[in-house]
Design an enzyme around this catalytic site. Sequence first.
Site, PDB file in Angstrom:
ATOM      1  N   HIS A  36      34.821  62.709  39.395  1.00  8.83           N
ATOM      2  CA  HIS A  36      35.970  62.799  40.299  1.00  8.83           C
ATOM      3  C   HIS A  36      36.495  64.223  40.287  1.00  8.83           C
ATOM      4  O   HIS A  36      36.960  64.694  39.249  1.00  8.83           O
ATOM      5  CB  HIS A  36      37.073  61.833  39.851  1.00  8.83           C
ATOM      6  CG  HIS A  36      36.696  60.397  40.011  1.00  8.83           C
ATOM      7  ND1 HIS A  36      37.418  59.527  40.789  1.00  8.83           N
ATOM      8  CD2 HIS A  36      35.647  59.685  39.524  1.00  8.83           C
ATOM      9  CE1 HIS A  36      36.841  58.331  40.755  1.00  8.83           C
ATOM     10  NE2 HIS A  36      35.772  58.405  40.001  1.00  8.83           N
TER      11      HIS A  36
ATOM     12  N   CYS B 242      39.115  65.317  41.462  1.00  8.56           N
ATOM     13  CA  CYS B 242      40.555  65.393  41.180  1.00  8.56           C
ATOM     14  C   CYS B 242      40.835  65.379  39.694  1.00  8.56           C
ATOM     15  O   CYS B 242      41.915  65.742  39.258  1.00  8.56           O
ATOM     16  CB  CYS B 242      41.307  64.277  41.897  1.00  8.56           C
ATOM     17  SG  CYS B 242      40.618  62.668  41.624  1.00  8.56           S
TER      18      CYS B 242
HETATM   19 ZN   LIG Z   1      42.193  61.539  42.843  1.00  8.66          ZN
END
Ligand SMILES: [Zn+2]
Length: 234
Positions: free
Chosen positions: A192, A194
């Site tokens: 991910h 993020c």
């Molecule tokens: Zn995220």
Amino acid sequence: MKQKETLLNTMGINLVRASIEEIGEEHVGTSLETPLREDAFVMDDNLKVELIEKHFREIMHILGLDLTDDSLKGTPHRVAKMYVKEVFAGLNPKNKPAAKLFENKYKYAEMLVEKDITFHSHCEHHFVPIYGKAHVAYISNGNVIGLSKINRIVQYYAKRPQVQERLTMQVGNELKEVLGTEDVAVIMDAYHMCVSSRGVNDTNSSTVTSFYSGKFESDEQSRNEFLKYISLKK
Ligand SMILES: [Zn+2]
């Protein structure tokens, strides 16, 4: 008195906002279905590109970027086109791959595993990439599916703003439906952006999610066989 009410209201809003932000940072999804509005596809793709382009130009402008610069000039259009026609094309049911089944003439009744299917998706909380591998297995009930179709089903659901748990379940449920069998397993192992490029900045951790149905859920041997094939068994 009035002031106190206002204060309470503001606190209420802040509380709602705090929990919304918590859901996003913790990457908690709210439903199995992608939360779409009923009028999601009333507007055609070209109009969507046009409107997103306009808004993305505004975002870049607010960030202080000079949109007369030759390198930046085309970016709003490129981003808009990429959103609608590529990375979020899986939102639109008209892009769902038609799955053709073949009769299992050679009576192959064992497990079929397709592993290391590369997929790219986007985290719905930050709109940055999630990418990784999907491993899929099913036991034929008399029909088989073209192998490339399994890839296409994974890509279709990946091309949405997603949470990995929902993506895994959507792929699993679609395969059950298409193949007409309960015996389906899906494992997704993904990075991910993020998590790696912001927030906690952890570049090494990956997230594994699984979906087991039918024999894969009830029969440990089937599940272990699948895990052995994809080498995740301890
Ligand atoms: Zn995220």
